[in-house]
Design a protein around this motif. Sequence first.
Motif, PDB file in Angstrom:
ATOM      1  N   GLU A  65     -14.597  -7.172   3.549  1.00 31.37           N
ATOM      2  CA  GLU A  65     -15.120  -8.253   2.622  1.00 31.37           C
ATOM      3  C   GLU A  65     -14.255  -8.867   1.877  1.00 31.37           C
ATOM      4  O   GLU A  65     -14.268  -9.651   1.005  1.00 31.37           O
ATOM      5  N   ILE A  66     -13.331  -7.826   1.256  1.00 34.33           N
ATOM      6  CA  ILE A  66     -12.352  -8.193   0.039  1.00 34.33           C
ATOM      7  C   ILE A  66     -10.955  -8.692   0.661  1.00 34.33           C
ATOM      8  O   ILE A  66     -10.656  -8.187   1.762  1.00 34.33           O
ATOM      9  N   PRO A  67     -10.642 -10.002   0.386  1.00 32.48           N
ATOM     10  CA  PRO A  67      -9.348 -10.377   0.893  1.00 32.48           C
ATOM     11  C   PRO A  67      -8.207  -9.418   0.688  1.00 32.48           C
ATOM     12  O   PRO A  67      -8.078  -8.767   0.118  1.00 32.48           O
ATOM     13  N   ARG A  68      -7.161  -9.167   1.832  1.00 32.42           N
ATOM     14  CA  ARG A  68      -6.110  -8.321   2.212  1.00 32.42           C
ATOM     15  C   ARG A  68      -5.347  -8.279   0.904  1.00 32.42           C
ATOM     16  O   ARG A  68      -5.062  -7.529   0.434  1.00 32.42           O
ATOM     17  N   MET A  69      -4.901  -9.624   0.042  1.00 35.71           N
ATOM     18  CA  MET A  69      -4.049  -9.573  -1.046  1.00 35.71           C
ATOM     19  C   MET A  69      -4.948  -8.853  -2.235  1.00 35.71           C
ATOM     20  O   MET A  69      -4.089  -8.425  -3.053  1.00 35.71           O
ATOM     21  N   GLN A  70      -5.989  -9.058  -2.141  1.00 32.68           N
ATOM     22  CA  GLN A  70      -6.899  -8.288  -3.214  1.00 32.68           C
ATOM     23  C   GLN A  70      -6.918  -6.880  -2.902  1.00 32.68           C
ATOM     24  O   GLN A  70      -6.848  -6.052  -3.905  1.00 32.68           O
ATOM     25  N   ARG A  71      -7.065  -6.439  -1.776  1.00 35.42           N
ATOM     26  CA  ARG A  71      -7.239  -5.156  -1.460  1.00 35.42           C
ATOM     27  C   ARG A  71      -5.769  -4.258  -1.676  1.00 35.42           C
ATOM     28  O   ARG A  71      -6.043  -3.172  -2.018  1.00 35.42           O
ATOM     29  N   TYR A  72      -4.922  -4.872  -1.383  1.00 36.20           N
ATOM     30  CA  TYR A  72      -3.475  -4.082  -1.321  1.00 36.20           C
ATOM     31  C   TYR A  72      -2.557  -4.531  -2.573  1.00 36.20           C
ATOM     32  O   TYR A  72      -1.529  -4.522  -2.434  1.00 36.20           O
ATOM     33  N   ILE A  73      -3.356  -4.488  -3.720  1.00 36.89           N
ATOM     34  CA  ILE A  73      -2.702  -4.543  -4.751  1.00 36.89           C
ATOM     35  C   ILE A  73      -1.897  -3.506  -5.142  1.00 36.89           C
ATOM     36  O   ILE A  73      -0.650  -3.319  -6.069  1.00 36.89           O
ATOM     37  N   THR A  74      -2.389  -2.372  -4.632  1.00 38.92           N
ATOM     38  CA  THR A  74      -1.526  -1.081  -4.743  1.00 38.92           C
ATOM     39  C   THR A  74      -0.190  -1.029  -4.139  1.00 38.92           C
ATOM     40  O   THR A  74       0.757  -0.147  -4.229  1.00 38.92           O
ATOM     41  N   LYS A  75      -0.039  -1.756  -3.220  1.00 38.67           N
ATOM     42  CA  LYS A  75       1.011  -1.783  -2.124  1.00 38.67           C
ATOM     43  C   LYS A  75       2.410  -2.517  -2.960  1.00 38.67           C
ATOM     44  O   LYS A  75       1.904  -3.497  -3.483  1.00 38.67           O
ATOM     45  N   PRO A  76       3.479  -2.209  -2.827  1.00 34.77           N
ATOM     46  CA  PRO A  76       4.680  -2.822  -3.468  1.00 34.77           C
ATOM     47  C   PRO A  76       4.675  -4.330  -2.707  1.00 34.77           C
ATOM     48  O   PRO A  76       4.398  -4.427  -1.617  1.00 34.77           O
ATOM     49  N   SER A  77       5.232  -5.399  -3.693  1.00 31.63           N
ATOM     50  CA  SER A  77       5.130  -6.657  -3.222  1.00 31.63           C
ATOM     51  C   SER A  77       6.306  -7.294  -3.104  1.00 31.63           C
ATOM     52  O   SER A  77       6.485  -8.366  -2.607  1.00 31.63           O
ATOM     53  N   SER A  78       7.356  -6.520  -3.363  1.00 29.39           N
ATOM     54  CA  SER A  78       8.846  -7.049  -3.152  1.00 29.39           C
ATOM     55  C   SER A  78       9.487  -5.802  -2.932  1.00 29.39           C
ATOM     56  O   SER A  78       9.336  -4.734  -3.086  1.00 29.39           O
ATOM     57  N   LEU A  79      10.844  -6.164  -2.218  1.00 28.30           N
ATOM     58  CA  LEU A  79      11.789  -5.131  -1.908  1.00 28.30           C
ATOM     59  C   LEU A  79      12.335  -4.442  -3.256  1.00 28.30           C
ATOM     60  O   LEU A  79      12.719  -3.096  -3.211  1.00 28.30           O
ATOM     61  N   GLU A  80      12.424  -5.307  -4.463  1.00 29.31           N
ATOM     62  CA  GLU A  80      12.953  -4.568  -5.612  1.00 29.31           C
ATOM     63  C   GLU A  80      11.842  -3.588  -6.230  1.00 29.31           C
ATOM     64  O   GLU A  80      12.379  -2.712  -6.640  1.00 29.31           O
ATOM     65  N   GLU A  81      10.320  -4.052  -5.981  1.00 25.57           N
ATOM     66  CA  GLU A  81       9.503  -3.008  -6.308  1.00 25.57           C
ATOM     67  C   GLU A  81       9.433  -1.522  -5.424  1.00 25.57           C
ATOM     68  O   GLU A  81       9.334  -0.695  -5.777  1.00 25.57           O
ATOM     69  N   ILE A  82       9.728  -1.688  -4.178  1.00 19.97           N
ATOM     70  CA  ILE A  82       9.872  -0.599  -3.386  1.00 19.97           C
ATOM     71  C   ILE A  82      11.136   0.224  -3.643  1.00 19.97           C
ATOM     72  O   ILE A  82      10.645   1.476  -3.842  1.00 19.97           O
ATOM     73  N   PHE A  83      12.166  -0.409  -3.771  1.00 18.24           N
ATOM     74  CA  PHE A  83      13.558   0.436  -4.169  1.00 18.24           C
ATOM     75  C   PHE A  83      13.393   0.981  -5.705  1.00 18.24           C
ATOM     76  O   PHE A  83      14.007   2.089  -5.813  1.00 18.24           O
ATOM     77  N   LYS A  84      12.545   0.388  -6.646  1.00 15.00           N
ATOM     78  CA  LYS A  84      12.538   0.903  -7.796  1.00 15.00           C
ATOM     79  C   LYS A  84      11.671   2.359  -7.705  1.00 15.00           C
ATOM     80  O   LYS A  84      11.966   3.214  -8.569  1.00 15.00           O
TER      81      LYS A  84
END
Length: 95
Positions: free
Chosen positions: A75-94
């Motif tokens: 019921e919650i849109p994917r973008m809103q549910r997955y805020i805990t996931k990294p959103s960019s490569l910079e964030e992943i490698f950080k």
Amino acid sequence: MIGDSQDLTYFTKDWLLLQFSDKRTESETRYQEFVRKGIKGESPWKKVKGQLYLGEENFIDKIKELIKSQETLQEIPRMQRYITKPSSLEEIFKQ
């Protein structure tokens, strides 16, 4: 908020102006300055995370903890549910 127009019941004008000063004329002046700076400033919409969340990093971290267990709710849109996931490569490698 500060003009001579008729007061509208759905605005809490006095409360808003009290956030800037206890003195009416000073609070109106500070409010005007606040609005003028905001007009020229960067849009706050650029800092929205997960389509919904706007705030300092500690607030966003609290939200992430609260919704972590809700990632399976369709019921919650994917973008809103997955805020805990990294959103960019910079964030992943950080991390």
